[in-house]
Scaffold this active site. Structure first.
Site, PDB file in Angstrom:
ATOM      1  N   ASN A 149       0.821  -1.096  -0.175  1.00 20.68           N
ATOM      2  CA  ASN A 149       0.109   0.362  -0.023  1.00 20.68           C
ATOM      3  C   ASN A 149       1.221   0.869   0.213  1.00 20.68           C
ATOM      4  O   ASN A 149       2.084   1.129   0.197  1.00 20.68           O
ATOM      5  CB  ASN A 149      -1.260   0.288   1.356  1.00 20.68           C
ATOM      6  CG  ASN A 149      -2.321  -1.302   1.348  1.00 20.68           C
ATOM      7  OD1 ASN A 149      -2.682  -1.515   0.114  1.00 20.68           O
ATOM      8  ND2 ASN A 149      -2.717  -1.015   2.316  1.00 20.68           N
TER       9      ASN A 149
ATOM     10  N   ASP B  68       2.591   6.277  18.302  1.00 23.69           N
ATOM     11  CA  ASP B  68       2.097   5.723  17.186  1.00 23.69           C
ATOM     12  C   ASP B  68       2.112   4.221  16.673  1.00 23.69           C
ATOM     13  O   ASP B  68       3.074   3.692  16.867  1.00 23.69           O
ATOM     14  CB  ASP B  68       3.093   5.797  15.786  1.00 23.69           C
ATOM     15  CG  ASP B  68       2.301   5.830  14.147  1.00 23.69           C
ATOM     16  OD1 ASP B  68       1.124   5.206  14.849  1.00 23.69           O
ATOM     17  OD2 ASP B  68       2.425   6.722  13.115  1.00 23.69           O
TER      18      ASP B  68
ATOM     19  N   ASP C 147       2.151  -5.867  12.601  1.00 20.54           N
ATOM     20  CA  ASP C 147       3.273  -5.774  11.693  1.00 20.54           C
ATOM     21  C   ASP C 147       4.377  -6.551  11.956  1.00 20.54           C
ATOM     22  O   ASP C 147       4.982  -7.812  11.214  1.00 20.54           O
ATOM     23  CB  ASP C 147       3.348  -4.977  10.074  1.00 20.54           C
ATOM     24  CG  ASP C 147       1.763  -5.493   9.953  1.00 20.54           C
ATOM     25  OD1 ASP C 147       0.806  -6.035  10.685  1.00 20.54           O
ATOM     26  OD2 ASP C 147       1.574  -3.818   9.169  1.00 20.54           O
TER      27      ASP C 147
ATOM     28  N   ALA D 176       0.319  -3.581  24.890  1.00 22.55           N
ATOM     29  CA  ALA D 176       1.835  -3.273  26.001  1.00 22.55           C
ATOM     30  C   ALA D 176       1.362  -4.693  27.491  1.00 22.55           C
ATOM     31  O   ALA D 176       2.657  -4.726  27.873  1.00 22.55           O
ATOM     32  CB  ALA D 176       0.724  -1.765  26.566  1.00 22.55           C
TER      33      ALA D 176
ATOM     34  N   LYS E 157       0.077  -4.440   4.874  1.00 26.81           N
ATOM     35  CA  LYS E 157       0.003  -5.201   6.408  1.00 26.81           C
ATOM     36  C   LYS E 157       1.599  -6.149   5.157  1.00 26.81           C
ATOM     37  O   LYS E 157       2.732  -6.641   6.285  1.00 26.81           O
ATOM     38  CB  LYS E 157      -0.966  -6.409   7.012  1.00 26.81           C
ATOM     39  CG  LYS E 157      -1.160  -5.102   7.494  1.00 26.81           C
ATOM     40  CD  LYS E 157      -2.838  -6.554   8.484  1.00 26.81           C
ATOM     41  CE  LYS E 157      -3.700  -5.538   8.871  1.00 26.81           C
ATOM     42  NZ  LYS E 157      -2.762  -5.008  10.133  1.00 26.81           N
TER      43      LYS E 157
END
Length: 288
Positions: free
Chosen positions: A9, A230, A236, A207, A38
């Site tokens: 992408n 972010d 991935d 987390a 991905k």
């Protein structure tokens, strides 16, 4: 070697104060673009994790730079076809807490032919890995072909569709999901990860780290501390590094530990494929 049937992408990034609500018009503080998808993310992560990776995919004419970028990152690209459909793209908004919302256009990613996939896999050897996600077509054909050739099939079940996973369950050697996807699969099948009958299942917990379910039982792994800016591409990155570790001959526990380290560095960066850490950065950061 890793053969990755994966999406490519063009990612458009927008930094916003908060994720937009329904009907809300929100001004972005900044804009950027880069390589994503991905599949591409996982190929870059695996290559940066010192694995030999060949990407199987498709792009449009305007996306030729994405193939060149993958080459720069050490990914083999002979099996990325250029077709008439536009390259897939994603519009990604990221808020002040590092959370994101994504609108995805599949484009060329869902126009792959069996010929494109089959020609690539004829070069594979027994013991190689086939890595897939749910952002392309041709997954069942690829998994069936890979299984017949003696490859180990890894499926990252995102974007999640229970029907897509169900088609592949008897062909998967390692299933990777996040916590939400695992819950959705259990709701759809009535089976918890340990009851799926797969050799290995890894469920990422954000987390909280991850858990590994195998024939020997379940083991949990804590995440490494990180100040997230972010979270885009962190999963991935985890999967790419996990498969890279396994392909390099590391055991599952060592591969998971490496993948958690890579993901911890990734969430401290803004972007996707272009900012995935390499092995040296991980070694330097964690004093390895």
């Amino acid at each position: 070697m890793i053969w990755n049937l994966g999406s490519i992408n063009i990612d458009n990034f927008y930094e916003v104060p908060h994720l937009p609500a329904a009907g809300e018009t929100l001004a972005a503080r900044s804009y950027g673009f880069g390589l994503g998808g991905k599949g591409a993310n996982m190929s870059v992560a695996a290559a940066r994790g010192a694995a030999h990776v060949s990407h199987i995919g498709a792009i449009g004419k305007e996306g030729r730079w994405t193939r060149e970028r993958l080459m720069e990152y050490g990914v083999d690209t002979p099996h990325i076809a250029q077709i008439s459909e536009p390259t897939g793209h994603a519009n990604i908004v990221v808020d002040d807490e590092g959370e994101n919302s994504i609108v995805l256009f599949h484009g060329a990613n869902v126009q792959l032919t069996e010929a494109i996939i089959g020609v690539a896999l004829t070069e594979a050897s027994p013991g190689d890995f086939l890595l897939m996600q749910n952002e392309t077509n041709g997954q069942e054909y690829a998994a069936t072909t890979a299984q017949s050739l003696g490859l180990r099939v890894v499926y990252a079940a995102a974007p999640f569709e229970a029907s897509a996973v169900a088609l592949l369950l008897d062909k998967i050697d390692l299933l990777v999901m996040n916590e939400v996807e695992a819950a959705q699969l259990e709701e759809a099948t009535g089976k918890a990860p340990e009851a799926l009958g797969l050799p290995d299942v890894v469920v990422t917990l954000g987390a909280q780290g991850c858990k590994w379910v195998s024939n020997s039982g379940e083991k949990r792994f804590d995440a490494y501390p990180a100040q997230a800016v972010d979270t885009t591409g962190a999963g991935d990155t985890f999967t790419g590094y996990l498969v890279a570790g396994l392909d390099r001959g590391l055991g599952m526990e060592a591969s998971i530990d490496l993948a958690l380290k890579a993901a911890a560095l990734m969430v401290m960066r803004r972007g996707t494929a272009d900012v995935i850490p390499d092995l040296k950065e991980i070694q330097d950061h964690f004093g390895l």
